[in-house]
Design a protein around this motif. Structure first.
Motif, PDB file in Angstrom:
ATOM      1  N   TRP A 165     -83.908  12.271 -46.724  1.00 45.22           N
ATOM      2  CA  TRP A 165     -84.055  11.402 -45.725  1.00 45.22           C
ATOM      3  C   TRP A 165     -84.622  10.057 -46.132  1.00 45.22           C
TER       4      TRP A 165
ATOM      5  N   GLY B   7     -82.806   9.179 -35.596  1.00 42.77           N
ATOM      6  CA  GLY B   7     -81.658   8.199 -34.791  1.00 42.77           C
ATOM      7  C   GLY B   7     -80.316   8.280 -35.278  1.00 42.77           C
ATOM      8  N   THR B   8     -79.914   9.321 -36.045  1.00 48.23           N
ATOM      9  CA  THR B   8     -78.573   9.548 -36.252  1.00 48.23           C
ATOM     10  C   THR B   8     -78.138  11.101 -36.466  1.00 48.23           C
ATOM     11  N   ARG B   9     -76.873  11.364 -36.517  1.00 54.06           N
ATOM     12  CA  ARG B   9     -76.423  12.772 -36.430  1.00 54.06           C
ATOM     13  C   ARG B   9     -76.641  13.189 -37.632  1.00 54.06           C
TER      14      ARG B   9
ATOM     15  N   ALA C 199     -82.292  14.947 -36.067  1.00 56.01           N
ATOM     16  CA  ALA C 199     -81.460  13.687 -35.544  1.00 56.01           C
ATOM     17  C   ALA C 199     -82.330  12.844 -34.791  1.00 56.01           C
TER      18      ALA C 199
END
Length: 164
Positions: A52, A29-31, A25
């Motif tokens: 991803w 830059g994201t959960r 994460a």
């Protein structure tokens, strides 16, 4: 420009699983929440896959974020894109990390200086050329990770289709 890739966590102790998610994460830059399943090749460990998408270089950032944990086996791949070659990182507790540049047809591309160094070590009798080439191709990592790559019973199977 973006590229796509896959993170394969082949084995991680249960206590390490949330740390892997936090590290991924942090890079993306994201959960991130991975779907963890038991790893039958190493009882007491768990495995997960995560697709991803990110900028070229994301695979190296993911590998760097995960490389410090000694009990973790993983691979990170990135597809080639118009601005970067593909990449593959493999890591095992015993061997450390392996990096390969992957061409558009899926072949490992070995830099000329690494080939020359392997030839020199072989010519000086330090090692056999076959062993050096095997290391350049990541064979020791493939040998160690192969039992972990097979999905366990009940593991999800993802079929990828390309429409031309």
């Amino acid at each position: 420009m973006t590229t796509r890739g896959v993170l394969y966590v082949h084995s991680a102790p249960r206590a390490l699983c949330p740390h892997v998610e936090w590290a991924v994460a942090g890079v993306l830059g994201t959960r991130v929440q991975l779907d963890w399943i038991r790893q039958p090749a190493s009882p007491g460990t768990w495995r997960a896959e995560f697709s991803w998408q990110g900028e070229p270089g994301t695979a190296s950032k993911l590998a760097s974020a995960l490389r410090g944990w000694q009990m973790l086996r993983f691979e990170v791949t990135a597809e080639p894109c118009s601005t970067a070659e593909g990449e593959r990182y493999s890591a095992t507790p015993d061997l450390g990390i392996f990096h390969a540049v992957i061409g558009i047809h899926g072949d490992i591309m070995i830099p000329e200086d690494r080939l020359r160094a392997a030839l020199v070590r072989s010519a000086q009798g330090e090692t056999r050329l076959e062993a050096e080439v095997a290391k350049l191709l990541g064979k020791p990592w493939d040998d160690e990770l192969e039992p972990f790559r097979y999905a366990g019973e009940g593991a999800p199977v993802r079929w990828l289709h390309q429409v031309v």
